[in-house]
Write an enzyme that holds these catalytic residues in place. Structure first.
Site, PDB file in Angstrom:
ATOM      1  N   LYS A  18      44.168  25.383  92.560  1.00 57.55           N
ATOM      2  CA  LYS A  18      44.434  24.590  93.757  1.00 57.55           C
ATOM      3  C   LYS A  18      45.281  25.377  94.752  1.00 57.55           C
ATOM      4  O   LYS A  18      46.118  26.189  94.364  1.00 57.55           O
ATOM      5  CB  LYS A  18      45.198  23.306  93.397  1.00 57.55           C
ATOM      6  CG  LYS A  18      44.441  22.373  92.497  1.00 57.55           C
ATOM      7  CD  LYS A  18      45.284  21.179  92.113  1.00 57.55           C
ATOM      8  CE  LYS A  18      44.518  20.277  91.165  1.00 57.55           C
ATOM      9  NZ  LYS A  18      45.359  19.167  90.677  1.00 57.55           N
TER      10      LYS A  18
ATOM     11  N   HIS B  86      49.135  16.308  86.589  1.00 56.55           N
ATOM     12  CA  HIS B  86      47.712  16.232  86.288  1.00 56.55           C
ATOM     13  C   HIS B  86      47.069  17.604  86.141  1.00 56.55           C
ATOM     14  O   HIS B  86      47.546  18.580  86.709  1.00 56.55           O
ATOM     15  CB  HIS B  86      46.977  15.477  87.405  1.00 56.55           C
ATOM     16  CG  HIS B  86      47.523  14.115  87.656  1.00 56.55           C
ATOM     17  ND1 HIS B  86      47.561  13.565  88.916  1.00 56.55           N
ATOM     18  CD2 HIS B  86      48.065  13.189  86.835  1.00 56.55           C
ATOM     19  CE1 HIS B  86      48.100  12.350  88.852  1.00 56.55           C
ATOM     20  NE2 HIS B  86      48.414  12.107  87.598  1.00 56.55           N
TER      21      HIS B  86
END
Length: 187
Positions: free
Chosen positions: A72, A62
């Site tokens: 992230k 994703h």
């Protein structure tokens, strides 16, 4: 903390200093000042997420398209996963390449993924609890994905294909060639 560069520019393996004795262990899982000083990354995280999955669950690959792209910092607090970052930055010398790192409750490793990476993981233990920090809020209209089994990428997920459990959405993701230019290297 130790910061290990990977084969993809910007993807970093973070090994925190763990203090252990007969009582258990302690470590600082995130300290913004230390993270910036030791990685050189000025990312400010604004959202934390957590998932629980069982053996064989594969989540990914994703990403969020600009202007809602996300960097992230990911880790496992229970169990063990194979975590994968795929470079989807058009023009990057490592476009279409991937880095795979085992993250577990035992090794306490973390993986930092800059914007422009597709991300996924597969659970290698009976279950896993996975946490990640994001530097941008989630926007469903910006979400994208690539096929977990795209043959041009050739990810070795470390388990038999028959053991992989996918969401309905992840069963039908396009290949990296089909997503177009989601990100441009250097921007």
């Amino acid at each position: 903390m130790a910061v290990i560069k990977s084969a993809i520019e910007g993807v970093l393996i973070i090994e925190p200093k763990v203090y252990g004795d007969e009582r258990g262990y302690f470590f600082e899982s995130y300290n913004e000042e230390r993270f910036r000083a030791e990685t050189g990354i000025e990312t400010r995280f604004v959202q934390d997420n957590e998932s629980k999955s069982r053996y064989g669950v594969l989540r990914g690959l994703h990403f969020q398209r600009p202007p809602h792209a996300q960097a992230k910092l990911v880790r496992v607090i229970r169990g063990k996963v194979l975590d994968v970052a795929v470079d989807i930055r058009s023009g990057s010398p490592t476009y279409g390449k991937y880095v795979a790192v085992e993250l577990s409750e035992d090794n306490h490793r973390q993986l930092f993924l800059p914007r422009g990476m597709a991300h996924g993981f597969v659970v290698l233990s009976d279950e896993a609890i996975f946490q990640y920090k994001c530097d941008n809020l989630y926007h469903p209209e910006s979400e994208g994905a690539i096929a977990w089994n795209d043959p041009t990428i050739g990810i070795d997920w470390g388990i038999a294909e028959g053991d992989i459990i996918l969401s309905e959405r992840d069963k039908h993701n396009p290949t990296i060639a089909e997503i177009g230019e989601a990100f441009t290297y250097g921007k």
